[in-house]
Write an enzyme that holds these catalytic residues in place. Structure first.
Site, PDB file in Angstrom:
ATOM      1  N   ASP A 102     -10.543  -4.041   6.378  1.00  0.00           N
ATOM      2  CA  ASP A 102     -11.108  -3.433   7.583  1.00  0.00           C
ATOM      3  C   ASP A 102     -10.101  -3.455   8.730  1.00  0.00           C
ATOM      4  O   ASP A 102     -10.024  -2.520   9.526  1.00  0.00           O
ATOM      5  CB  ASP A 102     -12.380  -4.176   7.999  1.00  0.00           C
ATOM      6  CG  ASP A 102     -13.419  -4.211   6.890  1.00  0.00           C
ATOM      7  OD1 ASP A 102     -13.548  -3.213   6.161  1.00  0.00           O
ATOM      8  OD2 ASP A 102     -14.095  -5.253   6.746  1.00  0.00           O
TER       9      ASP A 102
ATOM     10  N   GLY B 266     -11.888  -9.341   5.116  1.00  0.00           N
ATOM     11  CA  GLY B 266     -11.735  -8.649   6.398  1.00  0.00           C
ATOM     12  C   GLY B 266     -10.397  -7.965   6.561  1.00  0.00           C
ATOM     13  O   GLY B 266     -10.217  -7.186   7.505  1.00  0.00           O
TER      14      GLY B 266
ATOM     15  N   ALA C  93       0.851  -1.187   0.000  1.00  0.00           N
ATOM     16  CA  ALA C  93       0.000   0.000   0.000  1.00  0.00           C
ATOM     17  C   ALA C  93       0.882   1.231   0.000  1.00  0.00           C
ATOM     18  O   ALA C  93       2.097   1.152   0.171  1.00  0.00           O
ATOM     19  CB  ALA C  93      -0.903   0.003   1.236  1.00  0.00           C
TER      20      ALA C  93
END
Length: 316
Positions: A258, A255, A232
């Site tokens: 999150d 998930g 990222a």
């Protein structure tokens, strides 16, 4: 009082006990699943106060969801039970390296959320309101609820965190891109997948994203673009940091985004800089993939610190 408030639907997830098409599955185990409650659980595990607001059916599945969320330390006191509409459910279908999801949530209790479900007292002492692009496309009343929450956040001085979490199955042929871009523009902390950045803004480059989201304005905004196993990047108007993926053994990727958002916001609440917030997010997201289920792999504080200390240096 909660430090972070989040609003959205949580469903009962039926996860198969075998890797095969659902037509051949006859045993399932149940869990809870919802992007917003996932984030609240992630924050609670890291020692922060999080509140989740929603509607559930006044049924056994609704009680199951509420119990599951509260068991993780999340404040669910502002959840409303609907006697007319059911709790939504979803089914996972798993095969080697892939997970498909089937939703049964139309006309669910959560789709009937309205501004009346929000209590301004919940916002008075909070620091962050976290929203996703799932809730406002569930129904017109859910969209009104999201915008009323934004108004309350502005009134009481909360920073807004937003993750588009694009779910095209919910769009049903409509284009909600303008709505999601509007919500991106009202956020202080913006998290999105690389594919979502490309879909909403036609670019994944930090400088160009800032320009397109902020209109060139010199605003306080942090943007994080997540690219799964490729890592990222996180940027604000002063700097950009590149985060390589943290080491993990992926079992189920659902998930992970999150978990990243939750750990990043935990770093924000703790006054950490962009680099440390990003590292916390990257490691928590990786850990989330190492178990079956949305939140079962989310780390507590001690596990996160141990993994951070053992990771090889993440480069800038």
């Amino acid at each position: 009082m909660a430090e972070v408030i989040t609003i959205g639907e949580t469903m009962v997830c039926f996860s198969p006990d075998s890797l095969s098409p659902l037509r051949y599955v006859n045993r399932y185990h149940t869990r809870i699943a919802g992007a917003e409650s996932n984030l609240a659980v992630g924050l609670a595990k890291l020692g922060h106060r999080a509140a989740w607001i929603s509607r559930l059916g006044d049924d056994e599945f609704g009680r199951y969801v509420q119990n599951g969320v509260r068991a993780e330390g999340v404040d669910a006191e502002s959840v409303h039970f609907d006697v007319k509409r059911p709790t939504g459910v979803m089914f996972k279908e798993k095969s080697c390296g892939e997970t498909a999801v089937y939703y049964y949530r139309k006309n669910s209790a959560a789709a009937a959320m309205s501004p009346a479900d929000l209590n301004e007292e919940d916002f008075r002492d909070a620091s962050i309101l976290h929203l996703t692009g799932i809730t406002p496309v569930l129904s017109p009343s859910c969209r009104d609820t999201v915008f009323y929450a934004l108004d309350l956040a502005e009134r009481f001085g909360l920073d807004v965190s937003f993750d588009p979490n694009i779910r095209r199955k919910l769009w049903e042929g409509e284009d909600y891109s303008p709505l999601l871009r509007e919500l991106c523009g009202r956020s202080r902390y913006l998290f999105m997948g690389k594919d979502e950045a490309a879909a909403l803004y036609g670019t994944t480059e930090p400088e160009e994203l800032f320009k397109r989201i902020s209109g060139g304005a010199d605003v306080e905004r942090t943007i994080v673009v997540k690219d799964g196993a490729n890592g990222a990047w996180a940027a604000d108007r002063a700097q950009k940091v590149r985060l390589k993926p943290a080491a993990c053994r992926c079992v189920d990727p659902i998930g992970a985004g999150d978990a990243f958002d939750a750990a990043f916001l935990a770093g924000v609440l703790e006054g950490k800089d962009l680099w440390d917030c990003g590292r916390m997010g990257a490691v928590a997201g990786a850990m989330a993939t190492e178990t079956d289920g949305d939140t079962e792999g989310y780390p507590d504080r001690s596990k996160l610190e141990r993994r951070l200390n053992n990771q090889e240096e993440i480069y800038r």
